[in-house]
Design a protein around this motif. Structure first.
Motif, PDB file in Angstrom:
ATOM      1  N   VAL A   1       6.762   0.000   6.532  1.00 52.47           N
ATOM      2  CA  VAL A   1       6.545  -1.446   6.362  1.00 52.47           C
ATOM      3  C   VAL A   1       6.837  -1.970   4.952  1.00 52.47           C
ATOM      4  O   VAL A   1       7.555  -2.964   4.794  1.00 52.47           O
ATOM      5  CB  VAL A   1       5.127  -1.853   6.854  1.00 52.47           C
ATOM      6  CG1 VAL A   1       4.750  -3.246   6.396  1.00 52.47           C
ATOM      7  CG2 VAL A   1       5.072  -1.763   8.372  1.00 52.47           C
TER       8      VAL A   1
ATOM      9  N   ARG B   1      -3.926   6.901   1.371  1.00 49.21           N
ATOM     10  CA  ARG B   1      -4.726   5.882   2.051  1.00 49.21           C
ATOM     11  C   ARG B   1      -5.805   5.264   1.160  1.00 49.21           C
ATOM     12  O   ARG B   1      -6.421   4.277   1.532  1.00 49.21           O
ATOM     13  CB  ARG B   1      -5.360   6.481   3.307  1.00 49.21           C
ATOM     14  CG  ARG B   1      -4.381   6.747   4.405  1.00 49.21           C
ATOM     15  CD  ARG B   1      -3.820   5.455   4.990  1.00 49.21           C
ATOM     16  NE  ARG B   1      -4.804   4.737   5.781  1.00 49.21           N
ATOM     17  CZ  ARG B   1      -4.592   3.535   6.309  1.00 49.21           C
ATOM     18  NH1 ARG B   1      -3.449   2.911   6.093  1.00 49.21           N
ATOM     19  NH2 ARG B   1      -5.514   2.936   7.012  1.00 49.21           N
TER      20      ARG B   1
ATOM     21  N   HIS C   1      -7.088  -2.873   6.590  1.00 51.96           N
ATOM     22  CA  HIS C   1      -7.080  -1.634   5.807  1.00 51.96           C
ATOM     23  C   HIS C   1      -8.518  -1.409   5.335  1.00 51.96           C
ATOM     24  O   HIS C   1      -9.110  -2.312   4.744  1.00 51.96           O
ATOM     25  CB  HIS C   1      -6.134  -1.760   4.615  1.00 51.96           C
ATOM     26  CG  HIS C   1      -5.824  -0.433   3.989  1.00 51.96           C
ATOM     27  ND1 HIS C   1      -6.812   0.399   3.491  1.00 51.96           N
ATOM     28  CD2 HIS C   1      -4.653   0.223   3.804  1.00 51.96           C
ATOM     29  CE1 HIS C   1      -6.257   1.507   3.017  1.00 51.96           C
ATOM     30  NE2 HIS C   1      -4.949   1.421   3.198  1.00 51.96           N
TER      31      HIS C   1
ATOM     32  N   TYR D   1       3.535   7.625   5.256  1.00 55.32           N
ATOM     33  CA  TYR D   1       4.288   7.741   6.516  1.00 55.32           C
ATOM     34  C   TYR D   1       4.926   6.432   6.956  1.00 55.32           C
ATOM     35  O   TYR D   1       5.608   6.395   7.980  1.00 55.32           O
ATOM     36  CB  TYR D   1       3.323   8.209   7.637  1.00 55.32           C
ATOM     37  CG  TYR D   1       2.066   7.366   7.684  1.00 55.32           C
ATOM     38  CD1 TYR D   1       2.044   6.149   8.335  1.00 55.32           C
ATOM     39  CD2 TYR D   1       0.912   7.770   7.009  1.00 55.32           C
ATOM     40  CE1 TYR D   1       0.912   5.358   8.326  1.00 55.32           C
ATOM     41  CE2 TYR D   1      -0.221   6.987   6.996  1.00 55.32           C
ATOM     42  CZ  TYR D   1      -0.217   5.781   7.660  1.00 55.32           C
ATOM     43  OH  TYR D   1      -1.327   4.986   7.638  1.00 55.32           O
ATOM     44  N   CYS D   2       4.717   5.344   6.218  1.00 51.84           N
ATOM     45  CA  CYS D   2       4.974   4.013   6.791  1.00 51.84           C
ATOM     46  C   CYS D   2       6.191   3.302   6.187  1.00 51.84           C
ATOM     47  O   CYS D   2       6.389   3.296   4.971  1.00 51.84           O
ATOM     48  CB  CYS D   2       3.723   3.175   6.604  1.00 51.84           C
ATOM     49  SG  CYS D   2       3.887   1.520   7.263  1.00 51.84           S
TER      50      CYS D   2
ATOM     51  N   ASN E   1       0.769  -1.244   0.000  1.00 52.60           N
ATOM     52  CA  ASN E   1       0.000   0.000   0.000  1.00 52.60           C
ATOM     53  C   ASN E   1       0.803   1.299   0.000  1.00 52.60           C
ATOM     54  O   ASN E   1       0.306   2.326  -0.423  1.00 52.60           O
ATOM     55  CB  ASN E   1      -0.976   0.001   1.176  1.00 52.60           C
ATOM     56  CG  ASN E   1      -2.044  -1.050   0.971  1.00 52.60           C
ATOM     57  OD1 ASN E   1      -2.468  -1.291  -0.151  1.00 52.60           O
ATOM     58  ND2 ASN E   1      -2.444  -1.710   2.035  1.00 52.60           N
ATOM     59  N   PHE E   2       1.982   1.284   0.531  1.00 49.65           N
ATOM     60  CA  PHE E   2       2.841   2.484   0.536  1.00 49.65           C
ATOM     61  C   PHE E   2       2.141   3.725   1.079  1.00 49.65           C
ATOM     62  O   PHE E   2       2.089   4.761   0.411  1.00 49.65           O
ATOM     63  CB  PHE E   2       3.412   2.759  -0.868  1.00 49.65           C
ATOM     64  CG  PHE E   2       4.419   1.730  -1.298  1.00 49.65           C
ATOM     65  CD1 PHE E   2       5.763   1.874  -0.970  1.00 49.65           C
ATOM     66  CD2 PHE E   2       4.022   0.599  -1.992  1.00 49.65           C
ATOM     67  CE1 PHE E   2       6.688   0.908  -1.340  1.00 49.65           C
ATOM     68  CE2 PHE E   2       4.942  -0.371  -2.358  1.00 49.65           C
ATOM     69  CZ  PHE E   2       6.274  -0.214  -2.037  1.00 49.65           C
TER      70      PHE E   2
ATOM     71  N   GLN F   1       0.279  -7.342   8.248  1.00 54.43           N
ATOM     72  CA  GLN F   1       0.351  -5.880   8.126  1.00 54.43           C
ATOM     73  C   GLN F   1      -0.943  -5.361   7.506  1.00 54.43           C
ATOM     74  O   GLN F   1      -1.386  -4.280   7.799  1.00 54.43           O
ATOM     75  CB  GLN F   1       1.526  -5.482   7.227  1.00 54.43           C
ATOM     76  CG  GLN F   1       2.782  -5.186   7.988  1.00 54.43           C
ATOM     77  CD  GLN F   1       3.479  -6.465   8.392  1.00 54.43           C
ATOM     78  OE1 GLN F   1       3.452  -7.433   7.650  1.00 54.43           O
ATOM     79  NE2 GLN F   1       4.095  -6.464   9.540  1.00 54.43           N
TER      80      GLN F   1
HETATM   81  S1  SF4 Z   1       0.152   1.730   7.284  1.00 52.35           S
HETATM   82 FE1  SF4 Z   1      -0.483  -0.382   6.998  1.00 52.35          FE
HETATM   83  S2  SF4 Z   1      -1.405  -0.390   4.971  1.00 52.35           S
HETATM   84 FE2  SF4 Z   1      -0.175   1.487   5.074  1.00 52.35          FE
HETATM   85  S3  SF4 Z   1       1.833   0.925   4.227  1.00 52.35           S
HETATM   86 FE3  SF4 Z   1       1.935   0.636   6.455  1.00 52.35          FE
HETATM   87  S4  SF4 Z   1       1.436  -1.517   6.765  1.00 52.35           S
HETATM   88 FE4  SF4 Z   1       0.769  -0.978   4.706  1.00 52.35          FE
END
Ligand code: SF4
Length: 429
Positions: free
Chosen positions: A156, A264, A225, A153-154, A149-150, A191
């Motif tokens: 992961v 988002r 999500h 701010y993330c 998803n990118f 995630q």
């Molecule tokens: S916040 Fe959740 S959905 Fe968004 S990039 Fe990070 S892990 Fe993925």
């Protein structure tokens, strides 16, 4: 997820004749499974590694995995202090390193366990290791890892790579074994847990299969999500008997403009539509049962104006959450938001968090009143100072005067006698 990964790392090392020590100074290998979501967590890792490194005589090997392992700036900063950086989805690097070093330090009893996994190429392979569960009544079962998803701010997607789902048969086998051992609560982890798809079944279908496993246990899942919540999922969550009546739905921001910049892929109207559908479905499929909706919200995302922030407050009032985990925006290297102007001051972020927390306090106080007088199932998680502390199926914290028997780890019927904003008080029925 990191907790579950640590359980797998521990199990793997034990299978290779290593044992855990509570004294870090005695350790031959120290593994840091890092989280890079907040700067504070990152700074703690630097501090701990620096302290360990002061002992120049020690031959201990320092290994770093998790969110920080892939970051070039972290590798550069710690290059003289860390012996191995390995992203968790490249588990074979740990395997080769440990084997090489055990031979070097003369561990002649070394056996390469049946769990040697490097022949499995996929990044998900390490999840097939039987973990060393740290608790004997609550278990975390990862069903997928990575994220496509990118969100701006993330970290992961950079730390864990793209989404990969575990084969459902392997997941069912792991859960069946846990239920047989008496586990009372199974949390499905990912995630982006609700985008699970192993090529054969999707998340809703998996949920139904787990629900059909015989035994007395609860099912939880994190984290969702909103863009992957569809009618099929709402139906499965609200109708499966063992799935708890708690739906975590991260909002992150109430302003459509901020959501767009966060990448988002939904707006506040879509989000609230889902919230309403979930509420309706719980009422229809589990009539008379209490349910809860929880969320995550970031305050002070770059460029978030006071007016845009007020949109988060608006959504909160409408959603009537039972819990929200707030985060003050903190820029993470490598993410899209790293290059945005972090222009909301620390003081203003703290003010915004406090403001939203007051709204939450009102909704939880109101929602919690509905619990008084009801007898509910509570999983007792710990005993302290003459009280049990446990959780309802809606994940409300409950404080109960302890009985003489040791009942930690049991699901008990508890009558709720008092509702506070952040917890409930009850007595054993
Ligand atoms: S916040 Fe959740 S959905 Fe968004 S990039 Fe990070 S892990 Fe993925």
């Amino acid at each position: 997820m990191n907790h579950s990964d640590s359980e797998r790392i521990a199990a793997y090392l034990e299978k290779n004749n290593l044992s855990e020590t509570s004294n870090i100074n005695e350790a031959n290998f120290v593994v840091f499974n890092t989280c890079g979501v907040r700067q504070m967590a990152e700074d703690r890792v630097y501090g701990q590694i620096h302290n360990l490194h002061k002992d120049k005589k020690s031959k201990r090997k320092i290994i770093l995995t998790g969110c920080l392992a892939n970051r070039k700036d972290v590798q550069k900063r710690l290059k003289d202090k860390v012996d191995l950086f390995f992203p968790i989805n490249e588990f074979e690097k740990l395997e080769n390193f440990v084997i090489g070093n055990l031979l070097e330090i003369g561990n002649l009893k070394l056996k390469i366990s049946a769990q040697k996994i490097s022949h499995i190429q996929e990044s998900i392979a390490y999840l097939s290791i039987n973990p060393k569960y740290t608790n004997n009544f609550q278990a975390f079962v990862p069903i997928m890892t990575g994220c496509n998803n990118f969100c701006a701010y993330c970290v992961v997607p950079y730390a864990r790579g793209r989404e990969v789902s575990r084969p459902h048969k392997e997941i069912i086998k792991e859960i069946k074994a846990l239920v047989k051992k008496g586990y009372q609560e199974i949390t499905l982890l990912g995630q982006n847990v609700n985008s699970y798809n192993d090529g054969k079944i999707n998340f809703s279908q998996l949920l139904k299969k787990v629900d059909a496993i015989p035994g007395n246990f609860r099912i939880l899942f994190v984290s969702n999500h909103p863009k992957d919540v569809d009618d099929e999922m709402i139906e499965a969550v609200t109708s499966c008997k063992k799935v708890c009546e708690c739906f975590h739905l991260p909002l992150q921001a109430g302003s459509d403009e901020v959501l767009r910049r966060m990448n988002r892929k939904y707006n506040s109207k879509d989000y609230l539509k889902i919230v309403n559908k979930i509420k309706k479905a719980f009422k229809k499929n589990k009539p008379g049962k209490l349910f809860s909706i929880t969320s995550d919200i970031i305050v002070g995302f770059p460029g978030e104006t006071k007016k845009q922030f007020e949109e988060s407050a608006k959504v909160m009032r409408k959603a009537e959450y039972d819990m929200v985990y707030f985060g003050q925006f903190s820029p993470r290297p490598g993410t899209a938001a790293w290059n945005m102007k972090n222009n909301v001051s620390k003081t203003e972020k703290a003010r915004r968090e406090k403001y939203l927390n007051e709204i939450l306090k009102k909704t939880t106080s109101e929602n919690n009143k509905n619990y008084v007088g009801k007898t509910l199932e509570v999983l007792i998680e710990k005993e302290e100072n003459g009280f049990y502390f446990g959780k309802t199926r809606t994940l409300k914290n409950v404080k109960i005067p302890a009985a003489k028997k040791r009942l930690v780890g049991k699901i008990l019927n508890v009558k709720i006698i008092k509702a506070n904003a952040w917890n409930l008080e009850g007595k054993l029925n």
